[in-house]
Design a protein around this motif. Structure first.
Motif, short mmCIF file in Angstrom:
data_model
loop_
_atom_site.label_atom_id
_atom_site.label_comp_id
_atom_site.label_asym_id
_atom_site.label_seq_id
_atom_site.Cartn_x
_atom_site.Cartn_y
_atom_site.Cartn_z
N GLU A 92 1.48 -14.30 1.28
CA GLU A 92 -0.12 -13.84 1.26
C GLU A 92 -0.43 -12.56 1.44
N TRP A 93 -0.75 -11.86 0.47
CA TRP A 93 -0.97 -10.52 0.74
C TRP A 93 -2.74 -10.43 1.00
N ASP A 94 -3.09 -9.55 2.13
CA ASP A 94 -4.36 -9.48 2.11
C ASP A 94 -4.42 -7.90 2.39
N VAL A 95 -5.06 -7.24 1.26
CA VAL A 95 -5.24 -5.84 0.94
C VAL A 95 -6.49 -5.49 0.80
N ARG A 96 -6.90 -4.43 1.57
CA ARG A 96 -8.25 -3.84 1.80
C ARG A 96 -8.52 -2.53 1.53
N GLY A 97 -9.56 -2.28 0.76
CA GLY A 97 -10.10 -0.82 0.52
C GLY A 97 -9.39 -0.01 -0.48
N VAL A 98 -8.68 -0.70 -1.47
CA VAL A 98 -8.02 0.19 -2.43
C VAL A 98 -8.61 0.22 -3.94
N ASP A 99 -10.11 -0.28 -3.78
CA ASP A 99 -10.96 -0.22 -5.13
C ASP A 99 -11.21 1.26 -5.52
N THR A 100 -11.32 2.14 -4.58
CA THR A 100 -11.93 3.49 -5.09
C THR A 100 -10.85 4.44 -5.54
N LEU A 101 -9.54 4.04 -5.39
CA LEU A 101 -8.17 4.68 -5.64
C LEU A 101 -8.24 5.25 -7.08
N GLU A 102 -7.48 6.37 -7.42
CA GLU A 102 -7.51 6.96 -8.99
C GLU A 102 -5.92 7.40 -9.12
N MET A 103 -5.62 7.32 -10.33
CA MET A 103 -4.15 7.83 -10.28
C MET A 103 -4.13 9.17 -10.78
N GLN A 104 -5.11 9.60 -11.38
CA GLN A 104 -5.09 11.12 -11.42
C GLN A 104 -5.48 12.11 -10.36
N GLU A 105 -5.27 11.70 -9.28
CA GLU A 105 -5.74 12.40 -7.95
C GLU A 105 -4.59 12.75 -7.11
N TRP A 106 -4.64 13.88 -6.26
CA TRP A 106 -3.49 14.26 -5.33
C TRP A 106 -3.93 13.36 -3.84
N TYR A 107 -3.06 12.83 -3.29
CA TYR A 107 -3.33 12.23 -1.91
C TYR A 107 -2.23 12.40 -0.94
N LEU A 108 -2.70 12.67 0.27
CA LEU A 108 -1.80 12.55 1.25
C LEU A 108 -2.11 11.18 1.97
N VAL A 109 -0.83 10.33 2.09
CA VAL A 109 -0.83 9.01 2.65
C VAL A 109 -0.37 8.90 3.83
N LEU A 110 -1.08 8.58 4.98
CA LEU A 110 -0.44 8.46 6.28
C LEU A 110 -0.41 6.93 6.72
N SER A 111 0.32 6.62 7.44
CA SER A 111 0.85 5.25 7.77
C SER A 111 1.39 5.00 9.07
N ASN A 112 1.42 3.88 9.67
CA ASN A 112 2.17 3.31 10.84
C ASN A 112 3.31 3.04 10.32
N HIS A 113 4.42 2.80 11.26
CA HIS A 113 5.87 2.58 10.87
C HIS A 113 6.45 1.50 11.85
N PHE A 126 0.47 0.27 -3.59
CA PHE A 126 -0.03 1.65 -4.39
C PHE A 126 0.56 1.51 -5.78
N ASN A 127 1.48 0.87 -6.26
CA ASN A 127 1.95 1.08 -7.42
C ASN A 127 1.08 0.96 -8.50
N ARG A 128 0.96 1.89 -9.66
CA ARG A 128 -0.04 2.15 -10.42
C ARG A 128 -1.54 2.10 -9.92
N LYS A 129 -1.61 2.38 -8.65
CA LYS A 129 -3.03 2.44 -8.26
C LYS A 129 -3.49 4.13 -7.89
N ILE A 130 -2.07 4.45 -7.48
CA ILE A 130 -2.25 6.13 -7.16
C ILE A 130 -0.94 6.77 -7.60
N PRO A 131 -0.97 8.03 -7.81
CA PRO A 131 0.36 8.54 -8.23
C PRO A 131 1.43 8.40 -7.39
N PHE A 132 2.58 8.57 -8.01
CA PHE A 132 3.82 8.10 -7.47
C PHE A 132 4.12 8.62 -5.67
N LEU A 133 4.53 7.54 -5.15
CA LEU A 133 4.64 8.23 -3.57
C LEU A 133 6.06 8.95 -3.43
#
Length: 338
Positions: A92-113, A126-133
């Motif tokens: 069961e995937w509960d993913v929140r807040g990805v609606d505004t992401l674009e493939m043609q943008e540059w991002y810095l992605v920060l995450s807990n580990h 994030f596959n096909r929602k933002i550029p390749f990680l």
């Protein structure tokens, strides 16, 4: 080649009616591992072929085209992995807040580990929602069979981290880790990319949490150096910072647990923040900026800790109250990139 690989990615993401979730956990794990292995062997063969062309043809236009092919191959590899994961496991995937992401943008992605599983989670979300990680990796990981060479072909930056004691004995190496980061960031400016950073620098464990005397309930202390350097080197090219909070309501598991079906639910909260001028500066030489940046990052981590607490409260797995916010100005400058 590119249209074909994009077609593979699309088909793999459209879902499947074939479900083998009923199989025993160990059998699912073995079959899933074999799928990962076969997919990796096939895709890496394609990857290494393109990489050979990239590093033997000294034309800038050819290198850019090869980079696009390499990313397309890697994206198809991720898509196939997502596909067979859906076959064997009902998560069961509960993913929140990805609606505004674009493939043609540059991002810095920060995450807990918390686990190696985090990488699979980030790829799935994030596959096909933002550029390749692209991740900053420890230098030693280049020796991982097959994958180490694949990461090298994809221009993942390999970092050699030096301790303070080691640099005192070898002062000529001072600044080499920063130079590696700078060179990696220059490569990232050619095509839209997502730079991934696990800010804690290591996976969360209770032992590490206790050793650090971390003020956060669910997190280790954030390491500011790498984040600050990427923002300083790439800030004008970055469109946004993506803050990712990964929560496993049943507790973080390992790669085998993911493959064998022990993981039942994953919650991923995504917050997109604009890159501001206050995030960019000389972290290692400007004391005022360093303190300001550390307070910003520690505040971000405090909010993330509270968010995890709230999410666990929603799932009925609430723990102790969140610790009060503290700004670790004096300890922050000792953090290095990575």
């Amino acid at each position: 080649m590119l249209p074909y690989l994009r077609s593979i990615s699309h088909k793999m993401l459209t879902g499947t009616d074939i479900m083998l979730n009923f199989l025993p956990g160990p059998l699912k794990g073995i079959l899933s591992f074999l799928c990962y292995l076969i997919n990796t062997m096939v895709m890496c063969t394609m990857l290494f072929t393109v990489a050979l062309v990239k590093f033997t043809v000294p034309l800038a236009s050819c290198r850019i085209l090869c980079d696009k092919w390499l990313i397309a191959v890697a994206t198809a590899w991720i898509s196939v992995n997502i596909f067979h994961s859906r076959i064997f496991n009902r998560i069961e995937w509960d993913v929140r807040g990805v609606d505004t992401l674009e493939m043609q943008e540059w991002y810095l992605v920060l995450s807990n580990h918390q686990s190696w599983m985090d990488i699979l989670v980030l790829h799935t979300v994030f596959n096909r929602k933002i550029p390749f990680l692209k991740f900053f990796l420890k230098k030693e990981l280049i020796w991982v069979p097959i994958l180490g060479l694949a990461w090298w072909a994809l221009d993942f930056p390999f970092m050699r981290r030096y301790t303070r004691k080691f640099l005192e004995k070898h002062p000529h190496l001072k600044g080499k880790d920063l130079e590696s980061t700078r060179n990696a960031c220059e490569k990232f400016k050619a095509l839209p990319i997502s730079i991934m950073n696990f800010v804690e620098g290591t996976r969360f464990t209770s032992a590490k949490h206790e050793t650090q005397n971390s003020p956060y309930q669910h997190l280790l202390k954030p390491r500011a150096g790498g984040v600050a350097f990427v923002l300083g080197a790439m800030g004008e090219h970055l469109n946004a910072v993506i803050d990712v909070t990964i929560v496993y309501p049943q507790g973080a598991d390992n790669f085998w647990g993911f493959m064998s079906g022990r993981v039942k639910k994953i919650i991923v909260d995504v917050e997109v923040m604009p890159v501001s001028e206050t995030m960019m500066g000389d972290f290692f030489n400007d004391a005022d900026f360093r303190e300001q940046f550390c307070c910003w990052l520690n505040g971000l981590w405090q909010r993330k800790d509270a968010k995890i607490q709230d999410i666990l409260g929603e799932t009925g797995n609430i723990g102790d109250p969140v610790s009060p916010q503290v700004c670790f100005k004096r300890k922050c400058p000792e953090n290095r990139p990575g």
